[in-house]
Design an enzyme around this catalytic site. Structure first.
Site, PDB file in Angstrom:
ATOM      1  N   ILE A 138     -23.827  -0.439  27.430  1.00  0.00           N
ATOM      2  CA  ILE A 138     -22.683   0.454  27.224  1.00  0.00           C
ATOM      3  C   ILE A 138     -22.963   1.456  26.116  1.00  0.00           C
ATOM      4  O   ILE A 138     -22.454   2.587  26.151  1.00  0.00           O
ATOM      5  CB  ILE A 138     -21.392  -0.350  26.940  1.00  0.00           C
TER       6      ILE A 138
ATOM      7  N   GLY B 159     -20.186  -6.470  32.684  1.00  0.00           N
ATOM      8  CA  GLY B 159     -19.102  -6.315  31.720  1.00  0.00           C
ATOM      9  C   GLY B 159     -19.414  -5.195  30.747  1.00  0.00           C
ATOM     10  O   GLY B 159     -20.084  -4.224  31.096  1.00  0.00           O
ATOM     11  N   GLU B 160     -18.891  -5.305  29.533  1.00  0.00           N
ATOM     12  CA  GLU B 160     -19.114  -4.314  28.467  1.00  0.00           C
ATOM     13  C   GLU B 160     -18.476  -2.963  28.752  1.00  0.00           C
ATOM     14  O   GLU B 160     -18.694  -2.009  28.009  1.00  0.00           O
ATOM     15  CB  GLU B 160     -20.611  -4.067  28.219  1.00  0.00           C
ATOM     16  N   ALA B 161     -17.729  -2.814  29.830  1.00  0.00           N
ATOM     17  CA  ALA B 161     -17.210  -1.521  30.301  1.00  0.00           C
ATOM     18  C   ALA B 161     -18.272  -0.704  31.018  1.00  0.00           C
ATOM     19  O   ALA B 161     -18.063   0.474  31.328  1.00  0.00           O
ATOM     20  CB  ALA B 161     -16.601  -0.695  29.167  1.00  0.00           C
ATOM     21  N   SER B 162     -19.408  -1.319  31.338  1.00  0.00           N
ATOM     22  CA  SER B 162     -20.533  -0.572  31.907  1.00  0.00           C
ATOM     23  C   SER B 162     -20.226   0.001  33.287  1.00  0.00           C
ATOM     24  O   SER B 162     -20.580   1.151  33.579  1.00  0.00           O
ATOM     25  CB  SER B 162     -21.778  -1.460  31.972  1.00  0.00           C
TER      26      SER B 162
END
Length: 348
Positions: free
Chosen positions: A97, A315-318
């Protein structure tokens, strides 16, 4: 400070600007509907932003990191120390991210809500410490009422900061070993689903590991079967980072800031947010369909059609970050294309 703020009224997208944007789309030099969903996205952003010239240039990405007590049940392929190590990686710019945020020119906020392997104070990390981890949901509620309040407020704080920077889009992400277990348990409680339907591989569990995760979630659901409200289910089964996402989504909708939702865990938080405050739903757009098993069920419950399906599960907003160029393209086409009259092209 109480949690009463989460029930406050949300902003309402501008119907007049929606109509104006639709009218412009009909006059652009293309057959009606030829740009498909890009047309719908431009109209949606115009209504959100109350403008004839929508744009998604000022993006705020917040990644919330927190550990989970349920990790003690062996529900992850990675050790719990990884959460704290990844906080350092975020701060150094080495995480996926961080790379995507740089590429997009987006502001990246990393928030440490509590990790077992605490990296301490880091220059690029906001410390909003609650506890080293939640409690084990197989033994007791994940959070106390005070911890839940603080986690919700941590998400709202991000939105206050984002609003002060005139942010045009908010994206929330998470990091926490064990959080797919918490998100699956929460989804099961909210949707009356069996754990087998929502429990997936997470960080890379094999079939035996997934079966064990199902058993763990079943135990947690049995222990907390009397939790009857979305807020109480969040307190008992969720995580600090999931609650922070809930708080951020609600605060964003109240502030009139559009939200691009990431994957499985972020969507579980979105489901909680909409159950707590239905007005939130109008401000949510979903970036992608994750490879995580339960994500499709959560998306159906929210009547959501994500922008991408790339088999991501990081995840991580990726995944949401990868979808941002689509929004930018939609806005650029809407603003930059000539109308039939401007181009001297015959209309149908």
């Amino acid at each position: 400070m109480s949690n009463d703020w989460i029930f406050g009224a949300c902003a309402v997208p501008d119907a007049r600007m929606r109509s104006a944007a639709l009218a412009r789309q009909e006059q652009l030099t293309k057959p009606p509907g030829a740009l498909g969903r890009l047309e719908q996205l431009a109209v949606q952003v115009a209504a959100w932003q109350r403008t004839e010239h929508p744009a998604v240039q000022r993006v705020w990405i917040a990644v919330y990191a927190a550990d989970h007590g349920v990790a003690a049940e062996g529900v992850s392929a990675f050790p719990q120390a990884v959460t704290g190590e990844m906080v350092r990686n975020f701060a150094r710019g080495g995480a996926a991210i961080a790379v995507l945020a740089r590429e997009l020119g987006a502001r990246l906020e990393v928030v440490n809500l509590g990790v077992v392997n605490d990296p301490g104070d880091l220059s690029r990390v906001r410390r909003a410490w609650i506890a080293p981890s939640t409690a084990n949901i197989c033994e007791q509620p994940a959070m106390t009422a005070t911890q839940l309040r603080d986690a919700l407020a941590a998400g709202a704080h991000s939105i206050a900061q984002a609003k002060s920077c005139d942010t045009q889009l908010f994206v929330g992400g998470e990091m926490g070993i064990g959080n797919t277990t918490a998100a699956a348990a929460l989804g099961c409680a909210l949707l009356s689903q069996f754990p087998q339907a929502l429990a997936g591989a997470g960080t890379g569990l094999d079939a035996e590991g997934i079966a064990h995760k199902v058993t763990v979630i079943t135990r947690a659901l049995a222990l907390h079967a009397d939790a009857s409200t979305p807020l109480e289910r969040l307190r008992r089964l969720g995580g600090f980072e999931i609650a922070a996402l809930v708080g951020a989504y609600i605060a964003a909708a109240q502030a009139g800031i559009p939200v691009l939702v990431d994957g499985f865990i972020a969507t579980a938080a979105a489901l909680v947010a909409t159950r707590l405050n239905p007005g939130v739903r109008e401000w949510l757009l979903f970036g992608h369909r994750s490879q995580e098993r339960g994500h499709a069920a959560l998306l159906r419950a929210l009547d959501a059609e994500p922008l991408l399906q790339l088999d991501l599960r990081l995840g991580e907003a990726s995944g949401a970050a990868v979808a941002i160029p689509l929004l930018r393209s939609a806005c650029a086409l809407h603003n930059g294309m000539a109308t039939f009259a401007e181009a001297g092209v015959s209309d149908a």
